[in-house]
Design an enzyme around this catalytic site. Structure first.
Site, PDB file in Angstrom:
ATOM      1  N   CYS A 183       6.945   6.308  -5.588  1.00 40.00           N
ATOM      2  CA  CYS A 183       7.649   4.802  -5.890  1.00 40.00           C
ATOM      3  C   CYS A 183       7.640   4.397  -7.433  1.00 40.00           C
ATOM      4  O   CYS A 183       8.059   3.361  -7.775  1.00 40.00           O
ATOM      5  CB  CYS A 183       6.972   3.933  -4.924  1.00 40.00           C
ATOM      6  SG  CYS A 183       5.251   3.540  -5.073  1.00 40.00           S
ATOM      7  N   HIS A 188       0.534  13.015  -8.910  1.00 37.19           N
ATOM      8  CA  HIS A 188       1.981  12.596  -9.446  1.00 37.19           C
ATOM      9  C   HIS A 188       2.263  13.956 -10.028  1.00 37.19           C
ATOM     10  O   HIS A 188       3.105  13.832 -11.106  1.00 37.19           O
ATOM     11  CB  HIS A 188       2.210  11.390 -10.076  1.00 37.19           C
ATOM     12  CG  HIS A 188       2.082  10.380  -8.979  1.00 37.19           C
ATOM     13  ND1 HIS A 188       3.203   9.988  -7.945  1.00 37.19           N
ATOM     14  CD2 HIS A 188       0.995   9.522  -8.592  1.00 37.19           C
ATOM     15  CE1 HIS A 188       2.864   8.863  -7.292  1.00 37.19           C
ATOM     16  NE2 HIS A 188       1.595   8.837  -7.507  1.00 37.19           N
ATOM     17  N   HIS A 191      -5.198  10.765  -4.603  1.00 35.89           N
ATOM     18  CA  HIS A 191      -4.433  10.879  -3.223  1.00 35.89           C
ATOM     19  C   HIS A 191      -3.907  12.460  -2.778  1.00 35.89           C
ATOM     20  O   HIS A 191      -2.763  12.739  -3.029  1.00 35.89           O
ATOM     21  CB  HIS A 191      -3.576   9.821  -3.012  1.00 35.89           C
ATOM     22  CG  HIS A 191      -2.303   9.608  -4.068  1.00 35.89           C
ATOM     23  ND1 HIS A 191      -1.771  10.655  -4.557  1.00 35.89           N
ATOM     24  CD2 HIS A 191      -1.990   8.362  -4.547  1.00 35.89           C
ATOM     25  CE1 HIS A 191      -0.784  10.010  -5.357  1.00 35.89           C
ATOM     26  NE2 HIS A 191      -1.055   8.780  -5.166  1.00 35.89           N
ATOM     27  N   ASN A 193      -0.415  13.820  -1.666  1.00 39.32           N
ATOM     28  CA  ASN A 193       0.537  12.923  -1.710  1.00 39.32           C
ATOM     29  C   ASN A 193       1.045  13.040  -3.200  1.00 39.32           C
ATOM     30  O   ASN A 193       0.298  13.143  -4.221  1.00 39.32           O
ATOM     31  CB  ASN A 193       0.058  11.456  -1.537  1.00 39.32           C
ATOM     32  CG  ASN A 193      -0.248  11.301  -0.172  1.00 39.32           C
ATOM     33  OD1 ASN A 193      -1.323  10.875   0.295  1.00 39.32           O
ATOM     34  ND2 ASN A 193       0.669  11.199   0.967  1.00 39.32           N
ATOM     35  N   GLY A 226      -3.955   8.011   8.585  1.00 39.23           N
ATOM     36  CA  GLY A 226      -3.416   8.777   9.645  1.00 39.23           C
ATOM     37  C   GLY A 226      -1.921   8.957   9.204  1.00 39.23           C
ATOM     38  O   GLY A 226      -0.989   9.166  10.285  1.00 39.23           O
ATOM     39  N   ASP A 238      -5.238   2.894  -1.914  1.00 39.40           N
ATOM     40  CA  ASP A 238      -3.856   2.889  -2.559  1.00 39.40           C
ATOM     41  C   ASP A 238      -3.587   1.393  -1.998  1.00 39.40           C
ATOM     42  O   ASP A 238      -2.143   1.561  -1.817  1.00 39.40           O
ATOM     43  CB  ASP A 238      -2.902   4.072  -2.257  1.00 39.40           C
ATOM     44  CG  ASP A 238      -1.995   4.251  -3.065  1.00 39.40           C
ATOM     45  OD1 ASP A 238      -1.901   3.725  -4.185  1.00 39.40           O
ATOM     46  OD2 ASP A 238      -1.061   4.937  -2.873  1.00 39.40           O
ATOM     47  N   LEU A 280       7.430   5.917   0.966  1.00 43.52           N
ATOM     48  CA  LEU A 280       6.094   5.449   1.115  1.00 43.52           C
ATOM     49  C   LEU A 280       5.671   4.716  -0.325  1.00 43.52           C
ATOM     50  O   LEU A 280       5.929   5.370  -1.525  1.00 43.52           O
ATOM     51  CB  LEU A 280       4.663   6.203   1.503  1.00 43.52           C
ATOM     52  CG  LEU A 280       4.729   6.886   3.033  1.00 43.52           C
ATOM     53  CD1 LEU A 280       3.894   8.066   3.039  1.00 43.52           C
ATOM     54  CD2 LEU A 280       4.516   5.758   3.988  1.00 43.52           C
ATOM     55  N   GLY A 331       2.698   3.157  -1.430  1.00 40.60           N
ATOM     56  CA  GLY A 331       1.307   2.457  -1.426  1.00 40.60           C
ATOM     57  C   GLY A 331       0.984   2.629   0.070  1.00 40.60           C
ATOM     58  O   GLY A 331       1.516   3.159   0.990  1.00 40.60           O
TER      59      GLY A 331
END
Length: 389
Positions: A141, A198, A219, A222, A252, A277, A310, A312
């Site tokens: 994002c 990222h 993260h 992700n 989850g 996050d 998504l 955050g």
């Protein structure tokens, strides 16, 4: 003022202790006295039966809370709102996080954090810059408009910022393939913690970056490619870098719990860190907020754009601890370390925070038997938690 806390099971950061008295002296922990050995005449406060007194949670990735987005309001006042919102869920220290934005926003955020660091008990432990040196193909994002590689000004200014904040006070998330090793080395030499995220980096490039000083992964799974048979990529390299830390969003939603259990089976939990996050809705009933001028919706435990991306996480640290126990089947002691001692170690603050021991800062979280937050102490000052209002 010296006083004792009794009646709760105390988790020292290593083991649980029953029947002990925790003596506080102002903003510090004076001692942990075995049962029946507290100093004569020490005034004591009795904590609820069955409660757990644990080191305060430390969240190294907090974009917002209490209705505030740090990118939009990079001020000391906004930080106070964010800290108060997350404190209700057991967080006593956090890194406010600026996602990819302009240099002006970064500088304003740094100024706000520097101000907060001068205030004892602020709950602000440093600054997390998540970008702008990320891979645009893995930006999630983050606004592509602000994604860039380090300029000559960045190569001078970013290490200067790390030095201004102090050792371990700047966490910088970058894509290893977007920077040179010399930039990583310069940031680490200046006292920053460099994290990979990222990113679409291959395993070989990632391992080079780790050798240059990258010591964390943001993260995990992700905003990075999945592990493939012929290219384990940044995620695979992270798992096989035993000295590096890995942040995980244990909600989850962001990563399937079975995938995280595979990671734990491969590398153990010794260098795993729980992160939220979190975004502005944390601590509020809001069902949407604005990010880069776009509406983000709060739906079914997710924060998503209109297209379902998504943006955050809709979680808090207490929920992450509970999920680590229930979804990942970890011992409670391990989950608590992932929420407190491990982030303190990453930031080089594990001689001040992350344990309940003599001389440590009195940053504490009081949990009920079902791991909901009854209250916290930050620098010895008490506030009730989400369970009490």
């Amino acid at each position: 003022m010296r006083y004792g806390l009794t009646g709760a099971r105390i988790f020292t950061g290593e083991v649980f202790v029953d029947g002990a008295c925790l003596e506080l002296d102002g903003g510090q922990i004076a001692a942990v006295h075995p049962a029946g050995q507290e100093p004569e005449g020490l005034p004591c406060r009795s904590l609820p039966a069955g409660s757990l007194l644990v080191p305060g949670f430390i969240d190294i990735q907090v974009n917002g809370g209490g209705g505030v987005l740090f990118n939009d309001s990079p001020t000391p006042q906004a930080l106070a709102v964010m800290v108060a919102a997350h404190r209700r869920f057991g967080t006593t220290g956090l890194l406010p996080t600026v996602i990819t934005d302009t240099p002006a926003v970064t500088e304003q955020a740094a100024g706000a954090v520097l101000t907060a660091l001068t205030r004892p008990g602020s709950g602000v432990l440093g600054l997390h810059l998540e970008g702008p040196f990320i891979n645009p193909a893995r930006r999630g994002c983050h606004a592509e408009l602000f994604v860039r590689t380090p300029s000559e000004q960045d190569r001078q200014g970013m290490p200067d910022l790390a030095r201004r904040l102090g050792p371990g006070r700047l966490l910088l998330t970058l894509a290893p393939e977007q920077v040179e090793d010399d930039f990583i080395r310069a940031m680490v030499a200046a006292g920053a913690v460099v994290s990979g995220g990222h990113s679409a980096a291959g395993a070989a490039r990632t391992r080079q970056a780790v050798a240059a000083g990258l010591s964390c992964f943001t993260h995990l799974f992700n905003a990075m490619p999945p592990i493939a048979g012929r290219e384990p990529g940044i995620a695979g390299a992270a798992i096989l870098s035993p000295q590096a830390w890995c942040g995980i969003i244990c909600d989850g939603v962001h990563v399937d719990p079975l995938t995280l259990r595979l990671v734990l089976a491969a590398r153990g939990a010794e260098r795993m860190i729980l992160v939220t996050d979190a975004m502005p809705p944390t601590g509020t009933d809001a069902d949407q907020f604005r990010l880069y001028g776009e509406t983000i919706y709060r739906r079914d435990g997710r924060l998503v754009t209109a297209d379902g991306v998504l943006a955050g996480a809709d979680t808090d640290m207490a929920a992450c601890v509970r999920n680590a126990v229930t979804l990942l089947e970890l011992p409670l002691e391990t989950a608590l370390r992932m929420a407190s001692l491990h982030p303190a170690m990453l930031l080089g603050q594990d001689r001040q925070r992350g344990r309940i021991a003599s001389g440590f800062v009195a940053d504490l979280t009081l949990l009920s038997a079902d791991l909901t937050v009854l209250g916290t102490w930050i620098g010895g000052d008490w506030a009730t938690g989400a369970a009490d209002g």
